[in-house]
Design an enzyme around this catalytic site. Structure first.
Site, PDB file in Angstrom:
ATOM      1  N   TYR A  52     -15.466  17.375 -16.374  1.00 46.02           N
ATOM      2  CA  TYR A  52     -16.049  16.033 -16.364  1.00 46.02           C
ATOM      3  C   TYR A  52     -17.159  15.970 -15.288  1.00 46.02           C
ATOM      4  O   TYR A  52     -16.982  16.483 -14.179  1.00 46.02           O
ATOM      5  CB  TYR A  52     -14.950  15.001 -16.102  1.00 46.02           C
ATOM      6  CG  TYR A  52     -15.492  13.630 -15.767  1.00 46.02           C
ATOM      7  CD1 TYR A  52     -16.368  12.975 -16.633  1.00 46.02           C
ATOM      8  CD2 TYR A  52     -15.139  12.991 -14.582  1.00 46.02           C
ATOM      9  CE1 TYR A  52     -16.884  11.733 -16.317  1.00 46.02           C
ATOM     10  CE2 TYR A  52     -15.646  11.740 -14.265  1.00 46.02           C
ATOM     11  CZ  TYR A  52     -16.520  11.111 -15.130  1.00 46.02           C
ATOM     12  OH  TYR A  52     -17.029   9.884 -14.808  1.00 46.02           O
TER      13      TYR A  52
ATOM     14  N   LYS B  36      -7.883   6.658 -19.599  1.00 45.50           N
ATOM     15  CA  LYS B  36      -8.122   7.138 -20.964  1.00 45.50           C
ATOM     16  C   LYS B  36      -6.882   6.908 -21.839  1.00 45.50           C
ATOM     17  O   LYS B  36      -6.478   5.782 -22.006  1.00 45.50           O
ATOM     18  CB  LYS B  36      -8.543   8.604 -20.925  1.00 45.50           C
ATOM     19  CG  LYS B  36      -9.535   8.927 -19.811  1.00 45.50           C
ATOM     20  CD  LYS B  36     -10.823   8.130 -19.914  1.00 45.50           C
ATOM     21  CE  LYS B  36     -11.767   8.547 -18.791  1.00 45.50           C
ATOM     22  NZ  LYS B  36     -12.678   7.510 -18.388  1.00 45.50           N
TER      23      LYS B  36
ATOM     24  N   ARG C  42       0.853  -1.201   0.000  1.00 43.75           N
ATOM     25  CA  ARG C  42       0.000   0.000   0.000  1.00 43.75           C
ATOM     26  C   ARG C  42       0.890   1.253   0.000  1.00 43.75           C
ATOM     27  O   ARG C  42       0.575   2.268  -0.604  1.00 43.75           O
ATOM     28  CB  ARG C  42      -0.959  -0.009   1.202  1.00 43.75           C
ATOM     29  CG  ARG C  42      -1.717   1.295   1.333  1.00 43.75           C
ATOM     30  CD  ARG C  42      -3.008   1.229   2.174  1.00 43.75           C
ATOM     31  NE  ARG C  42      -2.987   0.367   3.312  1.00 43.75           N
ATOM     32  CZ  ARG C  42      -2.319   0.600   4.448  1.00 43.75           C
ATOM     33  NH1 ARG C  42      -1.584   1.687   4.591  1.00 43.75           N
ATOM     34  NH2 ARG C  42      -2.390  -0.263   5.450  1.00 43.75           N
TER      35      ARG C  42
ATOM     36  N   ASP D 139      -6.342  19.170 -15.112  1.00 44.47           N
ATOM     37  CA  ASP D 139      -6.667  17.809 -15.530  1.00 44.47           C
ATOM     38  C   ASP D 139      -6.277  17.715 -17.008  1.00 44.47           C
ATOM     39  O   ASP D 139      -6.923  18.323 -17.865  1.00 44.47           O
ATOM     40  CB  ASP D 139      -8.167  17.571 -15.312  1.00 44.47           C
ATOM     41  CG  ASP D 139      -8.591  16.150 -15.668  1.00 44.47           C
ATOM     42  OD1 ASP D 139      -7.939  15.534 -16.532  1.00 44.47           O
ATOM     43  OD2 ASP D 139      -9.591  15.678 -15.102  1.00 44.47           O
TER      44      ASP D 139
HETATM   45  O1  P1T Z   1     -12.940   7.343 -14.535  1.00 43.99           O
HETATM   46  P1  P1T Z   1     -11.747   7.802 -13.753  1.00 43.99           P
HETATM   47  O2  P1T Z   1     -10.476   7.133 -14.096  1.00 43.99           O
HETATM   48  O3  P1T Z   1     -11.996   7.854 -12.277  1.00 43.99           O
HETATM   49  O4  P1T Z   1     -11.481   9.330 -14.220  1.00 43.99           O
HETATM   50  C1  P1T Z   1     -12.370  10.384 -13.984  1.00 43.99           C
HETATM   51  C2  P1T Z   1     -12.145  11.471 -15.004  1.00 43.99           C
HETATM   52  C3  P1T Z   1     -11.354  12.554 -14.676  1.00 43.99           C
HETATM   53  N1  P1T Z   1     -11.105  13.534 -15.564  1.00 43.99           N
HETATM   54  C4  P1T Z   1     -11.609  13.510 -16.808  1.00 43.99           C
HETATM   55  C5  P1T Z   1     -11.314  14.630 -17.762  1.00 43.99           C
HETATM   56  C6  P1T Z   1     -12.398  12.423 -17.210  1.00 43.99           C
HETATM   57  O5  P1T Z   1     -12.871  12.419 -18.469  1.00 43.99           O
HETATM   58  C7  P1T Z   1     -12.695  11.377 -16.289  1.00 43.99           C
HETATM   59  C8  P1T Z   1     -13.555  10.229 -16.647  1.00 43.99           C
HETATM   60  N2  P1T Z   1     -14.364  10.436 -17.779  1.00 43.99           N
HETATM   61  C9  P1T Z   1     -15.250   9.553 -18.303  1.00 43.99           C
HETATM   62  C10 P1T Z   1     -15.492   8.341 -17.808  1.00 43.99           C
HETATM   63  C11 P1T Z   1     -15.954  10.035 -19.515  1.00 43.99           C
HETATM   64  O6  P1T Z   1     -16.543   9.238 -20.260  1.00 43.99           O
HETATM   65  O7  P1T Z   1     -15.908  11.249 -19.752  1.00 43.99           O
END
Ligand code: P1T
Length: 389
Positions: free
Chosen positions: A107, A204, A54, A179
């Site tokens: 987002y 992504k 962890r 971000d």
């Molecule tokens: O899904 P996760 O890995 O927790 O990430 C969240 C997140 C954070 N920042 C941006 C710009 C994002 O697009 C996302 C997650 N977005 C999607 C799941 C979507 O379809 O837009």
């Protein structure tokens, strides 16, 4: 071997997996997936390089070195998801009563987190059109602590001037968090533009194959890194070694994938812009985009995400989406396969209709994550789906 003088493409393949890092193992060329949750020590008060997974783990550490190298920062942290990375930042940086300024197009999950926490922790949140830096400056209050940006934003692809906002923020002793999920470190490095912290949904482009959920934080500040590292361990927001391996593997082709995502996206955006059933296209690679020049100045590309408004409303949008055969109707983005979705009903349904309207997310809006398939096949699929409405 240090890779300081090597280009992005080289660093995205090698950093973290140098043979000397793997010394003591079997000279693997690829970082082993170290599943051990704990590490033996010879002395009670003296553990070796690793203690407990962890806290730190060899596969994760290899990935964290690569993260730092790709955003050209001193530190990288690997987390269990993009939202875990965001939650860690908010938890670590804010106290009750603090004020945050955010881009008005973020987002949906990020907005949900801010909305949820503002009640519980007495935070003040102001969302503004950060495409104009003066509007950000006007929103600053005595209790403002940080400015939260995406550039380009999800889903409207709005772009903000990161250097100008960082300059304003630092004059007021505020932190800027960007971000950088949409452009990935291949096309944009916000810290080099003056931002303090970068966050990514690794799920992504960085992972790139829609098979891992992950998050990353990159920064230079020693004290802040120590706090984040401490809290990550205390809260347990860690990814599995297998997930770290998948991301290390995915990153090796980031530059190749991003180039193809971008050339395909430009072709799709151009096709849509000329289509009679399309009202408006949002893509920072089109000269018609309001911040086309700004994006070209601060980033080396415009990425693989395209949004557009179909003529009509929700009915036409849904009919179009359900007629596609090659594009997969699904949330998320950044994988090699093309995904398509309806922000108002899917990724941004966790925010209220009023907030969506304020942000400009219409019921006719469709968002595409353009994959790396053959472009003619992609355009043909769009064409046949338009034929169905
Ligand atoms: O899904 P996760 O890995 O927790 O990430 C969240 C997140 C954070 N920042 C941006 C710009 C994002 O697009 C996302 C997650 N977005 C999607 C799941 C979507 O379809 O837009």
């Amino acid at each position: 071997m240090t890779h300081q003088n090597h280009s992005f493409d080289t660093r995205s393949i090698h950093v973290g997996e140098e043979p000397e890092y793997l010394e003591g193992s079997n000279n693997e060329v690829v970082a082993p997936i170290v599943l051990s949750s704990t590490f033996a020590r010879k002395k009670v008060m003296n553990h070796g390089r690793f203690e407990y997974s962890r806290t730190s783990n060899p596969t994760r550490l290899a990935l964290e070195k690569r993260y730092a190298s790709l955003e050209q920062t001193k530190y990288g942290l690997s987390l269990a998801s993009g939202l875990a990375a965001e939650a860690l930042l908010l938890f670590t940086l804010l106290k009750p009563g603090d004020h945050i300024i955010g881009f008005d197009d973020l987002y949906g999950g990020t907005k949900r987190l801010l909305n949820q926490w503002k009640e519980q922790y007495d935070l003040q949140v102001t969302l503004v059109d950060a495409a104009q830096p003066s509007i950000v400056e006007e929103a600053i209050q005595p209790r403002t602590k940080l400015i939260w940006l995406e550039s380009p934003t999800n889903p409207l692809l709005k772009v903000c001037d990161i250097a100008a906002i960082a300059e304003i923020a630092h004059r007021h002793n505020l932190l800027v968090i960007v971000d950088n999920t949409f452009l990935s470190p291949y096309f944009q490095n916000p810290i080099l533009l003056g931002a303090d912290i970068v966050v990514h949904s690794v799920t992504k482009y960085i992972g790139g194959h829609s098979d891992v959920i992950g998050g990353a934080v990159m920064l230079n500040n020693d004290a802040l890194f120590e706090k984040l590292k401490f809290n990550q361990n205390a809260l347990g927001m860690v990814p599995s070694p297998f997930d770290c391996y998948l991301v290390l593997r995915g990153l090796k082709t980031l530059s190749l994938r991003m180039e193809r995502h971008q050339s395909n996206a430009l072709a799709v955006a151009t096709y849509l812009e000329n289509h009679p059933k399309v009202e408006r296209v949002y893509y920072p690679g089109l000269p018609s985009h309001p911040q086309y020049v700004l994006n070209a100045r601060q980033a080396s590309g415009y990425g693989g995400m395209v949004s557009f408004e179909i003529k009509g409303g929700e009915k036409e949008a849904v009919q179009f989406l359900e007629s596609l055969e090659l594009f997969t109707l699904a949330e998320s983005l950044g994988g090699v396969e093309s995904l398509i979705e309806h922000p108002a009903l899917m990724t941004h349904s966790s925010i209220t209709q009023k907030e969506r309207e304020l942000a400009g997310i219409k019921d006719s809006l469709i968002r595409i994550s353009v994959g790396v398939e053959d472009i003619t096949d992609l355009i043909n699929d769009l064409e046949q789906a338009f034929g169905n409405i």
